[in-house]
Design an enzyme around this catalytic site. Structure first.
Site, mmCIF file in Angstrom:
data_model
loop_
_atom_site.group_PDB
_atom_site.id
_atom_site.type_symbol
_atom_site.label_atom_id
_atom_site.label_comp_id
_atom_site.label_asym_id
_atom_site.label_seq_id
_atom_site.Cartn_x
_atom_site.Cartn_y
_atom_site.Cartn_z
ATOM 1 N N GLY A 37 5.289 7.330 1.155
ATOM 2 C CA GLY A 37 5.698 6.543 0.001
ATOM 3 C C GLY A 37 5.140 5.139 0.065
ATOM 4 O O GLY A 37 4.424 4.795 1.005
ATOM 5 N N ASP A 87 -1.404 11.480 14.123
ATOM 6 C CA ASP A 87 -2.157 10.893 13.012
ATOM 7 C C ASP A 87 -2.660 9.498 13.376
ATOM 8 O O ASP A 87 -2.524 8.552 12.605
ATOM 9 C CB ASP A 87 -1.291 10.854 11.752
ATOM 10 C CG ASP A 87 -2.144 10.705 10.493
ATOM 11 O OD1 ASP A 87 -3.377 10.936 10.577
ATOM 12 O OD2 ASP A 87 -1.596 10.354 9.441
ATOM 13 N N VAL A 101 4.751 1.040 0.446
ATOM 14 C CA VAL A 101 5.203 0.059 1.425
ATOM 15 C C VAL A 101 5.205 -1.317 0.745
ATOM 16 O O VAL A 101 4.245 -1.681 0.080
ATOM 17 C CB VAL A 101 4.255 0.018 2.644
ATOM 18 C CG1 VAL A 101 4.780 -0.962 3.679
ATOM 19 C CG2 VAL A 101 4.119 1.395 3.255
ATOM 20 N N GLY A 131 0.840 -1.193 0.000
ATOM 21 C CA GLY A 131 0.000 0.000 0.000
ATOM 22 C C GLY A 131 0.869 1.235 0.000
ATOM 23 O O GLY A 131 2.077 1.173 -0.232
ATOM 24 N N GLY A 176 2.092 4.410 2.228
ATOM 25 C CA GLY A 176 2.167 4.928 3.590
ATOM 26 C C GLY A 176 2.212 6.438 3.571
ATOM 27 O O GLY A 176 1.969 7.061 2.540
ATOM 28 N N LYS A 200 9.181 0.486 4.068
ATOM 29 C CA LYS A 200 8.590 1.776 3.691
ATOM 30 C C LYS A 200 9.628 2.542 2.900
ATOM 31 O O LYS A 200 10.694 2.860 3.427
ATOM 32 C CB LYS A 200 8.241 2.570 4.950
ATOM 33 C CG LYS A 200 6.818 2.428 5.367
ATOM 34 C CD LYS A 200 6.617 3.060 6.712
ATOM 35 C CE LYS A 200 6.029 4.445 6.580
ATOM 36 N NZ LYS A 200 5.547 4.946 7.882
#
Ligand SMILES: *[C@@H]1O[C@H](CO)[C@@H](O)[C@H](O)[C@H]1NC(C)=O
Ligand SMILES: *[C@@H]1O[C@H](CO)[C@@H](O)[C@H](O)[C@H]1NC(C)=O
Ligand SMILES: *[C@@H]1O[C@H](CO)[C@@H](O)[C@H](O)[C@H]1NC(C)=O
Ligand SMILES: *[C@@H]1O[C@H](CO)[C@@H](O)[C@H](O)[C@H]1NC(C)=O
Ligand SMILES: *[C@@H]1O[C@H](CO)[C@@H](O)[C@H](O)[C@H]1NC(C)=O
Length: 812
Positions: free
Chosen positions: A510, A623, A512, A505, A507, A526
């Protein structure tokens, strides 16, 4: 003890019409006609034990009990009516009645105070006190050995006498266990119980209520492996029997020694012997031996060594799971192998010596297998974690296998045993490498040139293994961060050259990728997008924030890779990916039953509390959201993505920023509107997460046909109307967990309150979740309609519709 009306009537009749004789001197029996009153006793034929009425300590009550006839100190080994004392024994008698009951009876009204619960009926019952200390009830005409209707050995109080069996009779389903007196004045059962646990290889287990206090280890043919005194003492014999009919522990002495095994009111199991020369009792052995004998005090693969400070350490080749916890003497998280296992590639077993063997609850044994056969069986089964010999006396025999993590290990000075623990095969190579170091030191003495050469060789070798240590976050303000550095070649190989198939996916900064090291360890990589300025800051922030912090609820950074333009962080791989993928998926969410959800809520809470309070640097995550909660194979939550996190030293608790970053739906009002972030803005995001986990719905994008509130607003409405349970995901069965569910919703709402001061800190939230105490009323949440949130900021990006992290340039 209740008895049927038929018996009461019978007893009543008996009492009135039987001629009653006094106990004659020195008899060992009670019959239907020979009755025992207060002041009289019966004595076993060899004159060892005596039975009668007694008064314990300073008590006002009287009990029927048994004690040694010969010891000067009156030592009671059994009590009949321990729970039902008698204050006035006038008219109270102990007698045998048909059809075979031993009763403590009130002659004036025929009431039964205490009774043996006999299952069989006979014509001529008689009670006999044997020299072993067993009070038995039998048919006077039946001389069959052990053909007893009832025996006190099966109904022990706090004392195990030689010949008594502590454990289970599987045929009758009856268990004989010990429970101590409450105190010296009161023989009623105290808090503790002492059992034989027949699961796996039998162990003796001290419990307080349902909590395990300590466990004693397998018998190894020489006595308890942790009780060195017993090994040298050859006169002591014990028996552990486990078969389909029974499982029990019993002991005895070769010489005729007066001894007893007693559980003390404070929960210690003590073996006493009588020294006739001094006319006193001495403790022969005692368990637990010290505070650190407590069950699993050092956690999995932790080893307790009383001579060390701190007492807990990890076994060799293991590392603490929660190093900060270890610093605080909280060892419960235990240890992990420093190199993960890889069963398919062939693990090895390494020998550990001189230890109290681990808990055998999840174990398997075979008394006739050899150690080599044992190893083969263990090697074949990937969940077999260790093996050892069962019986180390007479050259040794038998096989004991452990499944699941090894817990409750202790380092012992003299009586320890050997155990072979499963290890990654690379641990053998590592051992080999240490040898190389030795050789290197040797070569020092040979000559400088040789040294230079071997040093070069050695460095090469290390480089090949790619675990080179170098400072990884040196650009940051924290100079002493050292994390393992991996070379690009290794990472590229592990991720199939960053193949699209390996991409997990996107992150914070950038893509992953999933990767697999040659040793079999799975990783998540990552990769910082090239030419990303913003990304570089986040990369640094992540390295600085996470490198020094390890907690079981934070994702673990394994290392980094910086080569040329490439910057990457390497994490442990989380097989269950992120929480949002499961929680908000109608099909997948079914795997999250309430206990799992509650476990996740608590885990996140503890991880966040650690970031806010426990670590040397205070960290505000900024976050926190469902997609940043990763789940390991056991659904343990781990907080990830520290790209937006900020570290603070000392007492700072917050700051202002002109660059508001975060995710809609999780951002607190004061942060989204004024750019003020603090630990309390993380608490807000946590509250949102809790309500999402309970409801299975996203805060953002939530809609209800009756109102325009978001999930927070909806939860608050229901809470005010006392209908909080309606918030729970319809497919979730919470019956049986109602108070946990209501408490979670309540804590969630407290965390999302409008005013930061009103919100609890994470440590308070953690204890609110864990305890039953009263919670304060929740006030209205911040941002309970979608519109509040959106109108608050002048710039809304297209990203805000989905759950991407966004960046707002605030116009203040
Ligand atoms: C015990 O009870 C009897 C009658 O039941 C009474 O005579 C006697 O005084 C009582 N003894 C004590 C110490 O209370
Ligand atoms: C025995 O019975 C009498 C008469 O009912 C009663 O007063 C007495 O308290 C009883 N004793 C005990 C110890 O229960
Ligand atoms: C005797 O009573 C105890 C406790 O009530 C019970 O656990 C046990 O099964 C009974 N034994 C028999 C033989 O009925
Ligand atoms: C124990 O091991 C022996 C020898 O390997 C074997 O013959 C026996 O069947 C085993 N017993 C059990 C219960 O597995
Ligand atoms: C490994 O051992 C466990 C416990 O005895 C057993 O449940 C499991 O089936 C075994 N696995 C294999 C592959 O034999």
């Amino acid at each position: 003890m209740k008895i049927s009306n038929k018996y009461s009537l019978l007893i009543f009749v008996l009492t009135f019409f039987m001629s009653i004789q006094k106990i004659s001197n020195q008899t060992d029996t009670i019959t239907t006609t020979q009755i025992l009153r207060d002041g009289e006793t019966i004595v076993s034929s060899g004159g060892i034990f005596e039975l009668g009425f007694f008064r314990p300590g300073n008590s006002k009550n009287r009990y029927v009990g048994m004690w040694y006839k010969k010891t000067k100190v009156k030592t009671v080994v059994w009590v009949a009516n321990r729970e039902i004392p008698v204050s006035n024994t006038s008219g109270i008698v102990l007698k045998v009645i048909e059809p075979g009951l031993l009763v403590l009876l009130n002659e004036s009204n025929g009431g039964i105070i205490w009774s043996s619960n006999t299952s069989r009926h006979v014509k001529t019952p008689v009670a006999i006190l044997l020299d072993s200390g067993n009070l038995v009830l039998k048919d006077a005409n039946d001389d069959g050995e052990g053909n007893f209707l009832w025996e006190s050995f099966n109904n022990p109080t706090d004392t195990l006498l030689p010949g008594m069996k502590l454990g289970w009779n599987f045929k009758t389903g009856m268990e004989a266990y010990l429970s101590p007196w409450n105190n010296n004045d009161d023989p009623s059962s105290g808090d503790f119980t002492y059992h034989l646990d027949p699961s796996g290889y039998p162990q003796l287990v001290m419990k307080r209520g349902s909590d395990v206090v300590f466990k004693t280890r397998p018998w190894n043919g020489l006595g308890y492996s942790e009780m060195p005194n017993l090994r040298q003492n050859l006169i002591f014999i014990y028996e552990v029997v486990i078969n389909k009919n029974e499982a029990y522990y019993a002991y005895g002495f070769v010489e005729s020694i007066i001894s007893r095994y007693v559980v003390s009111p404070s929960g210690s199991a003590q073996h006493w012997i009588w020294i006739s020369r001094t006319q006193s009792w001495v403790v022969f052995s005692s368990a637990p031996t010290d505070n650190y004998d407590r069950y699993k005090v050092c956690g999995a693969y932790g080893s307790c060594n009383i001579d060390n400070s701190p007492v807990c350490g990890c076994l060799d080749r293991f590392l603490p799971k929660d190093p900060e916890g270890w610093d605080r003497a909280d060892w419960s998280a235990g240890c992990d192998r420093r190199t993960s296992l890889n069963c398919q590639n062939g693990d090895v077993f390494l020998k550990y010596s001189g230890i109290k063997l681990p808990d055998t609850q999840y174990s398997w044994f075979n008394e006739s297998m050899t150690l080599d056969e044992c190893k083969v069986v263990c090697l074949k089964n990937c969940s077999c974690m260790a093996y050892s010999q069962l019986d180390i006396s007479k050259g040794g025999s038998g096989c004991l296998l452990w499944f699941k993590d090894l817990i409750d290990i202790r380092q012992l000075s003299e009586a320890g045993q050997d155990i072979y623990i499963r290890m990654a095969s690379s641990e053998l190579e590592l051992k080999g490498r240490n040898k190389k170091v030795l050789e290197l030191i040797l070569s020092l003495s040979i000559g400088m040139i040789l040294l230079g050469l071997s040093l070069m060789l050695y460095l090469r070798r290390r480089k090949k293994r790619n675990h080179r240590l170098r400072s990884c976050g040196r650009q940051g303000h924290n100079k002493d961060i050292e994390i393992p550095m991996f070379d690009l070649y290794t990472i590229s190989k592990a991720t199939n050259n960053f193949s699209v198939n390996n991409k997990l996916g996107e992150g914070g900064f950038g893509p992953v990728y999933k990767g697999l090291f040659e040793e079999g360890q799975e990783i998540a990589v990552k990769r910082l997008s090239r030419n990303s300025f913003q990304g570089l800051d986040e990369f640094k922030s992540e390295v600085i924030c996470i490198a020094k912090h390890q907690h079981r609820n934070l994702v673990k950074l394994l290392g980094c890779c910086i080569e040329g333009e490439e910057k990457m962080l390497i994490y442990e791989y989380m097989p269950n990916r992120s929480l949002d993928l499961i929680l908000f998926d109608p099909m997948q969410s079914a795997v999250l039953d309430w206990p799992k959800r509650f476990h996740i809520i608590n885990g996140i809470a503890r991880g966040l509390m650690y970031l806010h309070q426990d670590s040397r640097l205070r960290i505000i995550h900024r976050d926190l959201k469902a997609s940043n909660i990763l789940l390991d194979s056991d659904m343990n939550p781990k907080i990830s993505d520290f790209g937006l996190a900020r570290c603070f030293g000392g007492n700072e608790t917050g700051a202002n920023t002109s660059r508001v970053v975060g995710t809609y739906g999780y951002m607190s009002p004061e942060y989204a509107i004024d750019g003020h972030f603090s630990v309390k803005s993380d608490v807000y995001s946590f509250g949102v997460l809790v309500l999402e986990i309970v409801s299975g719905k996203r805060n953002r994008g939530f809609s209800h046909r009756d109102h325009h509130h978001n999930l927070l607003g909806h939860a608050w409405r229901l809470y005010k109307e006392g209908r909080s349970l309606e918030l729970v995901n319809a497919h979730l069965d919470v019956s049986g967990y109602l108070s946990e569910v209501l408490r979670s919703i309540h804590v969630g709402l407290l965390c999302v309150q409008q005013c930061p001061q009103d919100r609890p800190s994470m440590s308070v939230a953690v204890s609110m979740l864990a305890n039953e105490g009263l919670l304060p009323q929740a006030r209205h949440p911040g941002f309970f309609t979608e519109r509040d949130a959106e109108s608050s900021s002048s710039t809304t990006t297209a990203n805000s519709k989905n759950q991407m992290t966004i960046s707002l340039v605030e116009a203040r």
